[in-house]
Motif scaffolding. Structure first.
Motif, PDB file in Angstrom:
ATOM      1  N   SER A  29      28.432  -0.494  16.143  1.00  0.00           N
ATOM      2  CA  SER A  29      27.695  -1.304  17.107  1.00  0.00           C
ATOM      3  C   SER A  29      28.628  -1.858  18.164  1.00  0.00           C
ATOM      4  CB  SER A  29      26.991  -2.463  16.394  1.00  0.00           C
ATOM      5  OG  SER A  29      26.091  -1.987  15.417  1.00  0.00           O
ATOM      6  N   CYS A  30      28.185  -1.801  19.406  1.00  0.00           N
ATOM      7  CA  CYS A  30      28.960  -2.403  20.483  1.00  0.00           C
ATOM      8  C   CYS A  30      28.898  -3.920  20.361  1.00  0.00           C
ATOM      9  CB  CYS A  30      28.414  -1.965  21.841  1.00  0.00           C
ATOM     10  SG  CYS A  30      28.835  -0.257  22.252  1.00  0.00           S
ATOM     11  N   GLY A  31      30.060  -4.537  20.321  1.00  0.00           N
ATOM     12  CA  GLY A  31      30.150  -5.967  20.129  1.00  0.00           C
ATOM     13  C   GLY A  31      30.503  -6.709  21.405  1.00  0.00           C
ATOM     14  N   PHE A  48      19.893  -8.064  15.945  1.00  0.00           N
ATOM     15  CA  PHE A  48      19.316  -6.736  15.767  1.00  0.00           C
ATOM     16  C   PHE A  48      20.179  -5.902  14.817  1.00  0.00           C
ATOM     17  CE2 PHE A  48      20.180  -2.500  17.899  1.00  0.00           C
ATOM     18  CZ  PHE A  48      19.275  -1.777  17.137  1.00  0.00           C
ATOM     19  N   VAL A  49      21.480  -5.961  14.998  1.00  0.00           N
ATOM     20  CA  VAL A  49      22.400  -5.246  14.105  1.00  0.00           C
ATOM     21  C   VAL A  49      22.275  -5.787  12.685  1.00  0.00           C
ATOM     22  CG1 VAL A  49      24.838  -4.755  13.616  1.00  0.00           C
ATOM     23  CG2 VAL A  49      24.007  -4.737  15.977  1.00  0.00           C
ATOM     24  N   ILE A 227      24.690   6.176  12.870  1.00  0.00           N
ATOM     25  CA  ILE A 227      23.925   5.347  13.810  1.00  0.00           C
ATOM     26  C   ILE A 227      24.889   4.645  14.754  1.00  0.00           C
ATOM     27  CG2 ILE A 227      22.302   3.429  14.080  1.00  0.00           C
ATOM     28  CD1 ILE A 227      21.324   3.928  11.250  1.00  0.00           C
ATOM     29  N   HIS A 228      24.524   4.625  16.020  1.00  0.00           N
ATOM     30  CA  HIS A 228      25.264   3.861  17.022  1.00  0.00           C
ATOM     31  C   HIS A 228      24.261   2.942  17.699  1.00  0.00           C
ATOM     32  CE1 HIS A 228      27.825   2.646  20.253  1.00  0.00           C
ATOM     33  NE2 HIS A 228      28.675   3.647  20.166  1.00  0.00           N
ATOM     34  N   THR A 229      24.560   1.639  17.776  1.00  0.00           N
ATOM     35  CA  THR A 229      23.622   0.690  18.366  1.00  0.00           C
ATOM     36  C   THR A 229      24.237  -0.057  19.540  1.00  0.00           C
ATOM     37  OG1 THR A 229      24.150  -1.369  17.177  1.00  0.00           O
ATOM     38  CG2 THR A 229      22.853   0.276  15.987  1.00  0.00           C
ATOM     39  N   GLY A 230      23.372  -0.687  20.301  1.00  0.00           N
ATOM     40  CA  GLY A 230      23.814  -1.519  21.424  1.00  0.00           C
ATOM     41  C   GLY A 230      22.616  -2.001  22.214  1.00  0.00           C
ATOM     42  N   MET A 260      20.311   3.723  18.654  1.00  0.00           N
ATOM     43  CA  MET A 260      19.319   2.654  18.656  1.00  0.00           C
ATOM     44  C   MET A 260      19.706   1.604  19.698  1.00  0.00           C
ATOM     45  SD  MET A 260      18.641   2.118  14.560  1.00  0.00           S
ATOM     46  CE  MET A 260      17.198   1.082  14.844  1.00  0.00           C
ATOM     47  N   HIS A 261      18.718   1.146  20.462  1.00  0.00           N
ATOM     48  CA  HIS A 261      18.984   0.193  21.539  1.00  0.00           C
ATOM     49  C   HIS A 261      18.024  -0.988  21.487  1.00  0.00           C
ATOM     50  CE1 HIS A 261      20.941   3.878  23.113  1.00  0.00           C
ATOM     51  NE2 HIS A 261      21.805   2.995  23.592  1.00  0.00           N
ATOM     52  N   CYS A 262      18.569  -2.165  21.656  1.00  0.00           N
ATOM     53  CA  CYS A 262      17.815  -3.417  21.664  1.00  0.00           C
ATOM     54  C   CYS A 262      17.425  -3.762  23.101  1.00  0.00           C
ATOM     55  CB  CYS A 262      18.667  -4.523  21.051  1.00  0.00           C
ATOM     56  SG  CYS A 262      17.887  -6.139  20.990  1.00  0.00           S
ATOM     57  N   GLU A 263      16.175  -4.140  23.302  1.00  0.00           N
ATOM     58  CA  GLU A 263      15.675  -4.437  24.649  1.00  0.00           C
ATOM     59  C   GLU A 263      16.237  -5.755  25.198  1.00  0.00           C
ATOM     60  OE1 GLU A 263      14.333  -4.025  27.369  1.00  0.00           O
ATOM     61  OE2 GLU A 263      13.224  -2.152  27.327  1.00  0.00           O
TER      62      GLU A 263
END
Length: 482
Positions: A29-31, A48-49, A227-230, A260-263
């Protein structure tokens, strides 16, 4: 393992999650970029993460999870120079604040928190590979990635690069969405006090922001991740550039299976902006004497792929909703004579997890982290419990199950307490009860019996019963008190 379905930004659809190794699911996850207090949009992304982590663990997966800390970029360098300090000294304070705020928001600790400055050798390795694969060029001492030379560029963000002119470049770490240009991989120093690293083939310099995440993933996991998130704002250009440099350096290797992306988070219907006066950090919210559990609850009441419109009014509404659930839990504990129970005693209660409510709650969460739907099930369950308590239809086995249901709920939300000490009714509660009695009396006078019943139900959720006397007065009594 339970089946979990997640929305993949790459395919633009929900997919059944199928990791390479269920006993070691790789999530990156991008922090934070550590130069100031995280704003509440950042906090929502971190939550979200946390929701993803808790969901996968509920489903039976074991995780190997990382969130990076960007401790070198344009902003950090400029501010460290202004403060006449090193980037290491400058970022240390903000890194400490970041971890304290994660703890405040009850965000579970991950296995890895890599810092960009600790992964420079891995960055150089990627540069070497890109150079051999003719996906790197030099201009004025800096090195860039030629976007048009990487055919799949745009597959995540759906950005079209056909109109890109050869040789147009961005030397900054960030640029506007929709403007596609070759991005910088390695930047030559522009200031005599600027932090730089010495290299054999690329001269003195420091990494571009996009290169950092690819290198940290390589260092921790050895290859790609499940999984990669941000945040949604990182899809382009940051995540698109990550794909290009990672798959360009290691052709044929899968970099990320599921994105996966958070709005976005809005404030009072608008994008946060200091100039508009609607910019909040977590510190700002807590300085107004708000409970961090309420902020966590409010954020989890919205789906991560939906824009969340934050306001201080909605924060108050979130507290009221949270209190409704908490008071139902306390009513169950009182019914089971667990007013002074400790968390350890509560955790010894048997786990059944076979009832409809628990199954429905988990099904909602396993369907792309649908926390709003899951929360709706929680409120329906609260209504059922309070009705049964009021009509004396609840038995000990049912009450024990419902407490267990709330324990499952809390394993995701982590906003509820199962420790209740006996105490006198507070002045605040008395004021609320007197207000409900007055509103109920006025509703009955105008023959609005539905509203009158709703005020009585609100008192029940607070843990009290409103009793009408023969004299026409209404009194209150704490439940399970003689």
């Amino acid at each position: 393992m339970k089946k979990v379905f997640l929305y993949n930004s790459l395919s633009s659809k929900k997919e059944e999650f199928q990791p390479k190794d269920p006993n070691s699911v790789k999530v990156y996850s991008c922090g934070p970029t550590v130069y100031n207090y995280p704003h509440i949009g950042n906090i929502r992304s971190f939550l979200f993460v946390d929701t993803l982590r808790r969901t996968l663990r509920l489903a039976g997966y074991q995780l190997s999870q990382a969130m990076n800390i960007t401790d070198v970029d344009d902003k950090i360098i400029n501010q460290s120079i202004e403060n006449n300090t090193t980037i290491e000294e400058f970022t240390k304070e903000w890194i400490d604040i970041f971890f304290k705020e994660l703890e405040t928001m009850r965000i579970q600790k991950l296995e890895f928190y890599p810092k960009a400055t600790d992964s420079v050798p891995e960055m150089i390795e990627i540069l070497e590979r890109l150079s051999r694969n003719k996906l790197l060029y030099e201009k004025d001492g800096s090195f860039y990635f030629p976007v048009r030379s990487f055919i799949p560029y745009g597959k995540l963000s759906k950005i079209d690069v056909t109109g890109l002119q050869t040789g147009t470049r961005y030397d900054t770490d960030e640029y506007d969405k929709g403007d596609v240009r070759d991005f910088v991989l390695w930047k030559s120093p522009k200031h005599e006090k600027e932090k730089f690293w010495q290299t054999t083939n690329f001269g003195n310099g420091r990494p571009g922001w996009h290169l950092e995440c690819s290198a940290m993933i390589r260092k921790i996991f050895g290859s790609g991740v499940d999984i990669h998130t941000g945040g949604i704002d990182l899809m382009f250009p940051h995540h698109e550039n990550e794909i290009a440099q990672s798959e360009g350096a290691y052709p044929g290797e899968s970099f990320v299976s599921l994105w996966m992306h958070c709005e976005h988070l809005l404030v009072d219907g608008e994008k946060m902006s200091k100039s508009k006066g609607n910019f909040y950090t977590l510190k700002d919210i807590l300085d107004k004497e708000n409970d961090p559990k309420v902020l966590r609850f409010l954020f989890l009441s919205s789906h991560y792929r939906s824009k969340l419109n934050f306001s201080l009014t909605k924060l108050k509404e979130g507290k009221q909703a949270l209190d409704r659930i908490q008071n139902t839990i306390y009513r169950l504990m009182s019914y089971l004579k667990l007013e002074t129970t400790s968390a350890d005693v509560f955790n010894q209660l048997p786990i059944t997890n076979t009832k409809r409510e628990t199954d429905e709650f988990l099904s909602a969460i396993f369907d792309d982290l649908n926390s709003p739907k899951a929360l709706g099930i929680v409120f329906d369950t609260c209504k059922t419990i309070n009705t049964k308590l009021e009509s004396s239809e609840l038995d000990t086995n049912q009450a024990t199950f419902y407490l267990d249901f709330f324990r499952v709920v809390n394993s995701l939300f982590d906003t509820f307490s199962f420790v209740q000490e006996k105490e006198e009714t507070s002045e605040n509660i008395v004021e609320k009860l007197e207000e409900l009695i007055l509103k109920r009396k006025e509703a009955k006078q105008r023959k609005d019996f539905a509203s009158a019943d709703s005020f009585r139900s609100q008192a029940l959720e607070l843990g009290y019963t409103l009793i009408d006397t023969k004299e026409g007065e209404t009194k209150w009594k704490r439940n399970n008190q003689t």
